[in-house]
Design an enzyme around this catalytic site. Structure first.
Site, PDB file in Angstrom:
ATOM      1  N   HIS A 206       0.860  -1.187   0.000  1.00 55.90           N
ATOM      2  CA  HIS A 206       0.000   0.000   0.000  1.00 55.90           C
ATOM      3  C   HIS A 206       0.897   1.237   0.000  1.00 55.90           C
ATOM      4  O   HIS A 206       1.884   1.280   0.727  1.00 55.90           O
ATOM      5  CB  HIS A 206      -0.874  -0.020   1.257  1.00 55.90           C
ATOM      6  CG  HIS A 206      -1.931   1.033   1.287  1.00 55.90           C
ATOM      7  ND1 HIS A 206      -1.655   2.355   1.562  1.00 55.90           N
ATOM      8  CD2 HIS A 206      -3.269   0.963   1.091  1.00 55.90           C
ATOM      9  CE1 HIS A 206      -2.789   3.048   1.531  1.00 55.90           C
ATOM     10  NE2 HIS A 206      -3.773   2.237   1.242  1.00 55.90           N
ATOM     11  N   CYS A 244      -3.685   2.838  -4.380  1.00 57.29           N
ATOM     12  CA  CYS A 244      -4.678   3.627  -3.639  1.00 57.29           C
ATOM     13  C   CYS A 244      -4.750   5.026  -4.236  1.00 57.29           C
ATOM     14  O   CYS A 244      -3.820   5.820  -4.107  1.00 57.29           O
ATOM     15  CB  CYS A 244      -4.271   3.677  -2.170  1.00 57.29           C
ATOM     16  SG  CYS A 244      -5.414   4.651  -1.185  1.00 57.29           S
ATOM     17  N   HIS A 271      -7.637   0.436  -4.359  1.00 54.62           N
ATOM     18  CA  HIS A 271      -8.417   1.258  -3.424  1.00 54.62           C
ATOM     19  C   HIS A 271      -8.847   2.475  -4.221  1.00 54.62           C
ATOM     20  O   HIS A 271      -7.986   3.198  -4.735  1.00 54.62           O
ATOM     21  CB  HIS A 271      -7.537   1.750  -2.280  1.00 54.62           C
ATOM     22  CG  HIS A 271      -7.253   0.724  -1.233  1.00 54.62           C
ATOM     23  ND1 HIS A 271      -6.564   1.014  -0.084  1.00 54.62           N
ATOM     24  CD2 HIS A 271      -7.593  -0.580  -1.141  1.00 54.62           C
ATOM     25  CE1 HIS A 271      -6.463  -0.071   0.665  1.00 54.62           C
ATOM     26  NE2 HIS A 271      -7.067  -1.067   0.040  1.00 54.62           N
ATOM     27  N   ASP A 316     -12.746   3.251  -0.831  1.00 54.25           N
ATOM     28  CA  ASP A 316     -11.913   3.485   0.338  1.00 54.25           C
ATOM     29  C   ASP A 316     -12.705   4.326   1.321  1.00 54.25           C
ATOM     30  O   ASP A 316     -13.914   4.201   1.396  1.00 54.25           O
ATOM     31  CB  ASP A 316     -10.592   4.110  -0.114  1.00 54.25           C
ATOM     32  CG  ASP A 316      -9.460   3.802   0.835  1.00 54.25           C
ATOM     33  OD1 ASP A 316      -9.713   3.207   1.872  1.00 54.25           O
ATOM     34  OD2 ASP A 316      -8.325   4.181   0.533  1.00 54.25           O
ATOM     35  N   HIS A 317     -12.012   5.168   2.047  1.00 51.30           N
ATOM     36  CA  HIS A 317     -12.709   5.941   3.072  1.00 51.30           C
ATOM     37  C   HIS A 317     -13.921   6.661   2.498  1.00 51.30           C
ATOM     38  O   HIS A 317     -13.898   7.092   1.349  1.00 51.30           O
ATOM     39  CB  HIS A 317     -11.792   7.008   3.648  1.00 51.30           C
ATOM     40  CG  HIS A 317     -10.481   6.463   4.084  1.00 51.30           C
ATOM     41  ND1 HIS A 317      -9.373   7.230   4.221  1.00 51.30           N
ATOM     42  CD2 HIS A 317     -10.112   5.215   4.423  1.00 51.30           C
ATOM     43  CE1 HIS A 317      -8.366   6.486   4.621  1.00 51.30           C
ATOM     44  NE2 HIS A 317      -8.793   5.244   4.734  1.00 51.30           N
ATOM     45  N   TYR A 330     -14.950   4.842   7.790  1.00 51.49           N
ATOM     46  CA  TYR A 330     -15.434   3.501   7.432  1.00 51.49           C
ATOM     47  C   TYR A 330     -16.911   3.268   7.735  1.00 51.49           C
ATOM     48  O   TYR A 330     -17.297   2.204   8.212  1.00 51.49           O
ATOM     49  CB  TYR A 330     -14.561   2.429   8.094  1.00 51.49           C
ATOM     50  CG  TYR A 330     -13.241   2.287   7.379  1.00 51.49           C
ATOM     51  CD1 TYR A 330     -13.150   1.554   6.205  1.00 51.49           C
ATOM     52  CD2 TYR A 330     -12.096   2.930   7.836  1.00 51.49           C
ATOM     53  CE1 TYR A 330     -11.945   1.446   5.522  1.00 51.49           C
ATOM     54  CE2 TYR A 330     -10.885   2.827   7.157  1.00 51.49           C
ATOM     55  CZ  TYR A 330     -10.826   2.083   6.001  1.00 51.49           C
ATOM     56  OH  TYR A 330      -9.645   1.975   5.315  1.00 51.49           O
TER      57      TYR A 330
HETATM   58  C1  DNO Z   1      -6.531   3.447   5.972  1.00 53.71           C
HETATM   59  C2  DNO Z   1      -5.955   2.418   5.097  1.00 53.71           C
HETATM   60  C3  DNO Z   1      -4.593   2.015   5.589  1.00 53.71           C
HETATM   61  C4  DNO Z   1      -4.187   0.722   4.956  1.00 53.71           C
HETATM   62  C5  DNO Z   1      -2.833   0.250   5.330  1.00 53.71           C
HETATM   63  C6  DNO Z   1      -2.416  -0.902   4.450  1.00 53.71           C
HETATM   64  O1  DNO Z   1      -7.674   3.419   6.221  1.00 53.71           O
HETATM   65  O2  DNO Z   1      -5.960   2.758   3.780  1.00 53.71           O
HETATM   66  O3  DNO Z   1      -4.630   1.862   6.963  1.00 53.71           O
HETATM   67  O4  DNO Z   1      -5.053  -0.274   5.354  1.00 53.71           O
HETATM   68  O5  DNO Z   1      -1.902   1.246   5.216  1.00 53.71           O
HETATM   69  O6  DNO Z   1      -1.381  -1.564   5.032  1.00 53.71           O
END
Ligand code: DNO
Length: 356
Positions: A206, A244, A271, A316-317, A330
């Site tokens: 990531h 991401c 992501h 993602d978020h 989340y």
């Molecule tokens: C945040 C995520 C990160 C991700 C880690 C992967 O919400 O995008 O915490 O899970 O960095 O290792």
């Protein structure tokens, strides 16, 4: 694309699997054993437990996020070998449970970093916010002093245990340069990738979030050139990426569709989310919609589509909307909307291609 949604487990997530199941097109959960400290081997019975819970709802557990990397590995300490051995044992067990992709990161000390978890947006919702000068310009020693003097000191998203260990960790990283971090990452990959390959699990790093140094700590998974360098450390498809769009997109210099075109065969997990970036380096997370942020999500999805991407994806978020109480970033609602936006783009691209 294979749509998934992150789920923090029965104990830690207020969203039941039954609700995740109702989001159109979601076929699996992205999960982890969040209570197992980095460096420890994951117990098989705990892995099987999550598998059973998910499968009871018809969801798969193909993607794990994250199996965290112990700091001693990132620091390159002699103790790293035992933690790498444990990492490999965890890979073997996850393979037995049918896991296909492991997401992890190589950020020293901190994972994602924000200055405000509930920044109010114009529509009255709240979202994760990063104020650059509050973090990037802080001298680590000053931070350590602040923490030592103020027992109530907190930072959004940081567990209290991590704050306690902070001074010690900062000290250990004092002489670790970016080049050291590269070579420690290479050492880790040279041991882990062959094991992952043998177990048919794709490793997917990531990017650093945000993609620049925080508190003077080195960060290297930050831009296209560094992703190219990373992929060459062990040039094997099992050594791949979690691309991401939000983490990399916090730096307006990063062109995400271009990265997708270049790396598509090494992207095992996508992501997808949007951020709005500001000239002073601040950024705030927004809805997934292209018009709402600085990342062209339409072009991101289009690039995946054009490259015939068949890997795992997750929204993602999200923002916190409709009064939902949830883990920062989340909630169910905005991530659900995000998924529908991604499907909207994807399905129309698919149909247009057929009718052309
Ligand atoms: C945040 C995520 C990160 C991700 C880690 C992967 O919400 O995008 O915490 O899970 O960095 O290792």
């Amino acid at each position: 694309m294979k749509m998934t949604m992150r789920w923090f487990g029965e104990e830690n997530d207020q969203i039941p699997l039954e609700h995740i199941k109702q989001v159109p097109g979601v076929e699996g959960v992205v999960w982890a054993l969040h209570d197992i400290p980095a460096g420890e081997e994951w117990p098989m019975h705990r892995i099987s437990e999550v598998k059973e819970q998910a499968e009871n709802q018809g969801l798969h557990i193909d993607v794990v996020e994250s199996v965290n990397v112990h700091e001693d590995i990132k620091l390159g300490l002699p103790t790293r070998d035992q933690y790498i051995n444990n990492y490999i044992k965890t890979i073997e067990k996850l393979a037995k449970a049918g896991v296909k992709v492991i997401c992890y990161n190589f950020m020293p000390v901190f994972d994602w970093t924000r200055t405000n978890l509930y920044k109010e947006l114009n529509d009255g919702s709240t979202a994760l916010f990063f104020e650059k000068e509050k973090i990037s310009d802080i001298d680590p020693n000053e931070l350590v002093r602040t923490i030592a003097l103020d027992s109530n000191f907190t930072m959004p998203g940081w567990e209290p245990e991590r704050l306690e260990q902070l001074s010690e960790l900062f000290e250990k990283y004092q002489h670790v340069t970016e080049e050291d971090l590269w070579s420690n990452l290479q050492y880790f990959l040279e041991r882990v990738i062959p094991a992952a390959k043998e177990n048919d699990i794709k490793m997917a790093i990531h990017p650093d979030d945000p993609p620049w140094s925080v508190f003077g700590l080195p960060r290297i998974i930050t831009n296209k050139e560094n992703l190219q360098r990373f992929l060459k450390l062990v040039d094997d498809s099992y050594n791949g990426l979690t691309l991401c769009s939000g983490s990399l997109g916090a730096n307006p210099q990063n062109n995400i569709p271009e990265m997708i075109n270049e790396f598509s065969d090494r992207i095992h997990f996508a992501h997808i989310r949007n951020v709005q970036t500001f000239e002073n380096g601040d950024f705030v997370e927004t809805s997934h919609r292209t018009n709402d942020g600085s990342v062209d999500i339409y072009k991101v999805v289009e690039a995946y589509h054009q490259n015939g991407f068949n890997g795992y994806v997750r929204p993602d978020h999200g923002r916190h909307i409709w009064g939902e109480e949830c883990r920062p970033g989340y909630g169910l609602y905005d991530r659900g909307l995000g998924i529908m936006y991604l499907w909207g783009i994807w399905d129309s691209l698919k149909r247009n291609k057929k009718s052309r």
